[in-house]
Design a protein around this motif. Structure first.
Motif, PDB file in Angstrom:
ATOM      1  N   ARG A 128       0.823  -1.220   0.000  1.00 55.50           N
ATOM      2  CA  ARG A 128       0.000   0.000   0.000  1.00 55.50           C
ATOM      3  C   ARG A 128       0.851   1.261   0.000  1.00 55.50           C
ATOM      4  NH1 ARG A 128      -2.874  -2.365   4.000  1.00 55.50           N
ATOM      5  NH2 ARG A 128      -1.918  -1.021   5.569  1.00 55.50           N
ATOM      6  N   ASN A 129       1.972   1.224   0.713  1.00 56.97           N
ATOM      7  CA  ASN A 129       2.824   2.401   0.847  1.00 56.97           C
ATOM      8  C   ASN A 129       3.968   2.422  -0.158  1.00 56.97           C
ATOM      9  OD1 ASN A 129       1.815   4.015   3.270  1.00 56.97           O
ATOM     10  ND2 ASN A 129       1.742   1.904   3.973  1.00 56.97           N
ATOM     11  N   ARG A 130       3.875   1.565  -1.175  1.00 59.35           N
ATOM     12  CA  ARG A 130       4.817   1.536  -2.297  1.00 59.35           C
ATOM     13  C   ARG A 130       6.270   1.413  -1.844  1.00 59.35           C
ATOM     14  NH1 ARG A 130       2.573   2.421  -6.969  1.00 59.35           N
ATOM     15  NH2 ARG A 130       4.376   3.351  -7.974  1.00 59.35           N
ATOM     16  N   MET A 131       6.497   0.577  -0.844  1.00 57.26           N
ATOM     17  CA  MET A 131       7.865   0.306  -0.405  1.00 57.26           C
ATOM     18  C   MET A 131       8.459  -0.743  -1.340  1.00 57.26           C
ATOM     19  SD  MET A 131       7.387   0.119   3.677  1.00 57.26           S
ATOM     20  CE  MET A 131       6.908   1.550   4.615  1.00 57.26           C
ATOM     21  N   PRO A 132       9.673  -0.520  -1.820  1.00 58.54           N
ATOM     22  CA  PRO A 132      10.230  -1.435  -2.806  1.00 58.54           C
ATOM     23  C   PRO A 132      10.739  -2.750  -2.230  1.00 58.54           C
ATOM     24  CG  PRO A 132      11.763   0.336  -2.358  1.00 58.54           C
ATOM     25  CD  PRO A 132      10.515   0.650  -1.609  1.00 58.54           C
ATOM     26  N   LYS A 133      11.078  -2.767  -0.926  1.00 55.74           N
ATOM     27  CA  LYS A 133      11.711  -3.963  -0.383  1.00 55.74           C
ATOM     28  C   LYS A 133      11.313  -4.155   1.080  1.00 55.74           C
ATOM     29  CE  LYS A 133      16.414  -4.911   0.590  1.00 55.74           C
ATOM     30  NZ  LYS A 133      17.795  -4.809   0.198  1.00 55.74           N
ATOM     31  N   VAL A 134      11.080  -5.427   1.447  1.00 54.96           N
ATOM     32  CA  VAL A 134      10.761  -5.800   2.822  1.00 54.96           C
ATOM     33  C   VAL A 134      11.619  -7.004   3.174  1.00 54.96           C
ATOM     34  CG1 VAL A 134       8.943  -6.591   4.386  1.00 54.96           C
ATOM     35  CG2 VAL A 134       8.370  -5.081   2.502  1.00 54.96           C
ATOM     36  N   VAL A 135      12.120  -7.036   4.416  1.00 53.03           N
ATOM     37  CA  VAL A 135      12.876  -8.195   4.888  1.00 53.03           C
ATOM     38  C   VAL A 135      12.140  -8.776   6.089  1.00 53.03           C
ATOM     39  CG1 VAL A 135      15.045  -9.001   5.882  1.00 53.03           C
ATOM     40  CG2 VAL A 135      15.085  -7.300   4.061  1.00 53.03           C
ATOM     41  N   ASN A 181       3.837  -0.751  -9.772  1.00 54.34           N
ATOM     42  CA  ASN A 181       3.022  -0.596 -10.971  1.00 54.34           C
ATOM     43  C   ASN A 181       3.169   0.840 -11.456  1.00 54.34           C
ATOM     44  OD1 ASN A 181       1.150  -0.554 -12.951  1.00 54.34           O
ATOM     45  ND2 ASN A 181      -0.596  -1.148 -11.667  1.00 54.34           N
ATOM     46  N   LEU A 182       3.862   1.026 -12.555  1.00 60.42           N
ATOM     47  CA  LEU A 182       4.148   2.376 -13.058  1.00 60.42           C
ATOM     48  C   LEU A 182       3.054   2.897 -13.993  1.00 60.42           C
ATOM     49  CD1 LEU A 182       7.950   1.892 -13.714  1.00 60.42           C
ATOM     50  CD2 LEU A 182       6.870   2.925 -11.744  1.00 60.42           C
ATOM     51  N   THR A 183       2.047   2.094 -14.281  1.00 61.21           N
ATOM     52  CA  THR A 183       0.998   2.558 -15.187  1.00 61.21           C
ATOM     53  C   THR A 183      -0.019   3.451 -14.483  1.00 61.21           C
ATOM     54  OG1 THR A 183      -0.336   0.579 -14.783  1.00 61.21           O
ATOM     55  CG2 THR A 183       1.183   0.526 -16.683  1.00 61.21           C
ATOM     56  N   GLY A 184       0.020   3.458 -13.134  1.00 60.06           N
ATOM     57  CA  GLY A 184      -0.847   4.348 -12.386  1.00 60.06           C
ATOM     58  C   GLY A 184      -2.253   3.836 -12.155  1.00 60.06           C
TER      59      GLY A 184
END
Length: 185
Positions: A128-135, A181-184
């Motif tokens: 939801r918060n558009r974070m690119p990476k989670v560990v 998702n870069l298409t918006g």
């Protein structure tokens, strides 16, 4: 309300400072010196006073004290520029001791369910918060939690996952990359 917007605070169990931005859902929202907005309980924060320590000392000792307290000069080297989002990685420790104050009375099923639910909730927060990476830090153990994580992560589209950096986490962590998702849509 113990703090008001603009107050400088330090996080007790962590090594960063920030400025109070607002109260949100019973928590204090602070902006860290790195520009991230994070939520904390009031009890996790301590105010940083802006008192001038020079008034406590006199003469020559002031300069000596200031020299001792001065941060070491940063070494000069070329550093790659990164955006604010590139540097932050959401790390979730799924060890049961980190999730509940006391696990007494919990069955192994209860523990695994709580760990899996926490992982799912945190992953959905990151998406939801558009974070690119989670560990996810799950530990080595018998591999049951890792298998549960792998099963759960396999059900999501738009993510890839694998073992996290061995040098940083050892064998007990899984790294998840969230494709943006870069298409918006």
């Amino acid at each position: 309300m113990k703090f008001k917007p603009g107050d400088k605070v330090s996080v007790l169990d962590d090594s960063f400072n920030g400025v109070v931005k607002k109260y949100q859902g019973g928590k204090v929202a602070i902006e860290t010196t790195d520009g991230f907005e994070l939520l904390f309980d009031e009890a996790e924060l301590v105010a940083i006073q802006n008192t001038d320590m020079r008034s406590f000392f006199s003469g020559k000792s002031v300069n000596a004290v200031l020299r001792e307290k001065e941060e070491p000069k940063k070494r000069s080297f070329v550093k790659e520029k990164k955006s604010k989002n590139d540097g932050f990685v959401l790390e979730i420790d799924l060890h049961i001791e980190k999730l509940v104050p006391n696990k007494r009375g919990m069955s192994n099923y209860d523990i695994l369910t709580l760990q899996a639910d926490t992982a799912k909730r945190q992953l959905e927060f990151a998406i939801r918060n558009r974070m690119p990476k989670v560990v996810f830090i799950h530990g080595v153990g018998e591999g049951i939690l890792k298998a549960e994580l792998d099963f759960m992560l396999g059900r999501y589209e738009g993510i890839t996952f694998g073992d996290a950096d061995y040098q940083k986490y050892g064998l007990g962590a899984t790294e998840v990359y969230i494709k943006q998702n870069l298409t918006g849509s």
